[in-house]
Design a protein around this motif. Sequence first.
Motif, short mmCIF file in Angstrom:
data_model
loop_
_atom_site.label_atom_id
_atom_site.label_comp_id
_atom_site.label_asym_id
_atom_site.label_seq_id
_atom_site.Cartn_x
_atom_site.Cartn_y
_atom_site.Cartn_z
N ASN A 35 17.51 -26.08 -20.56
CA ASN A 35 18.93 -26.43 -20.65
C ASN A 35 19.29 -27.62 -19.76
O ASN A 35 20.14 -28.43 -20.11
N SER A 37 17.35 -30.07 -19.31
CA SER A 37 16.92 -31.23 -20.10
C SER A 37 17.99 -31.66 -21.09
O SER A 37 18.19 -32.85 -21.33
N HIS A 38 18.70 -30.69 -21.67
CA HIS A 38 19.79 -31.03 -22.59
C HIS A 38 20.92 -31.76 -21.86
O HIS A 38 21.48 -32.72 -22.39
N ILE A 41 19.75 -35.32 -21.24
CA ILE A 41 19.86 -36.14 -22.45
C ILE A 41 21.33 -36.53 -22.65
O ILE A 41 21.64 -37.68 -22.99
N GLY A 42 22.22 -35.59 -22.43
CA GLY A 42 23.66 -35.85 -22.60
C GLY A 42 24.19 -36.96 -21.71
O GLY A 42 25.10 -37.69 -22.10
N ALA A 49 15.29 -35.63 -18.12
CA ALA A 49 15.01 -34.74 -19.25
C ALA A 49 13.52 -34.49 -19.37
O ALA A 49 13.08 -33.34 -19.54
N GLU A 65 10.44 -24.55 -27.98
CA GLU A 65 11.47 -25.58 -28.04
C GLU A 65 11.25 -26.65 -26.99
O GLU A 65 11.43 -27.84 -27.25
N ASN A 69 10.46 -30.57 -27.73
CA ASN A 69 11.28 -31.66 -27.18
C ASN A 69 10.48 -32.58 -26.27
O ASN A 69 10.68 -33.79 -26.27
#
Length: 146
Positions: A35, A37-38, A41-42, A49, A65, A69
């Motif tokens: 999470n 990493s998300h 990225i955001g 990430a 997942e 990624n």
Amino acid sequence: LKASATAGQYDMCLTCFERALLMAGDDCVAEIWFNISHLAIGIGDVGLAYQALKVAVSADGNHAEAVNNLAVLELKKGNVEAGRNGLTQAMTLSMHSFEPRFNSALLSFKLGEAQASYELVQRSLEIYPEHAESADLLKQLRAKFS
């Protein structure tokens, strides 16, 4: 003003993730780093990430997942072999996930491996028939074959 509010929100998220990591048992650590990493990225921090995904995979080598990624980020870095290996591993880890199959199909397409791409994208669509990008790739492949 909007940028500073957004930065404040990300700072708050990082603080929450830090607390979660401090309180988490071993069974949750990989998911928290996934999470993170998300979030990275955001905010456009691909380096963070990448590192977060590496930690997630080291905490749980079966986190499909995160493996998927991480493979995508390897591809973005130009590491085709590492990316392909990661996607293959993610497909093995999760028989019911369309993402690594689609990503592998897209990679094969870009590498000129049309037959492999076709087989992978068909499998992706078996798992998730409504995936628009898979359907688009299948159309491109069918046009190439005709």
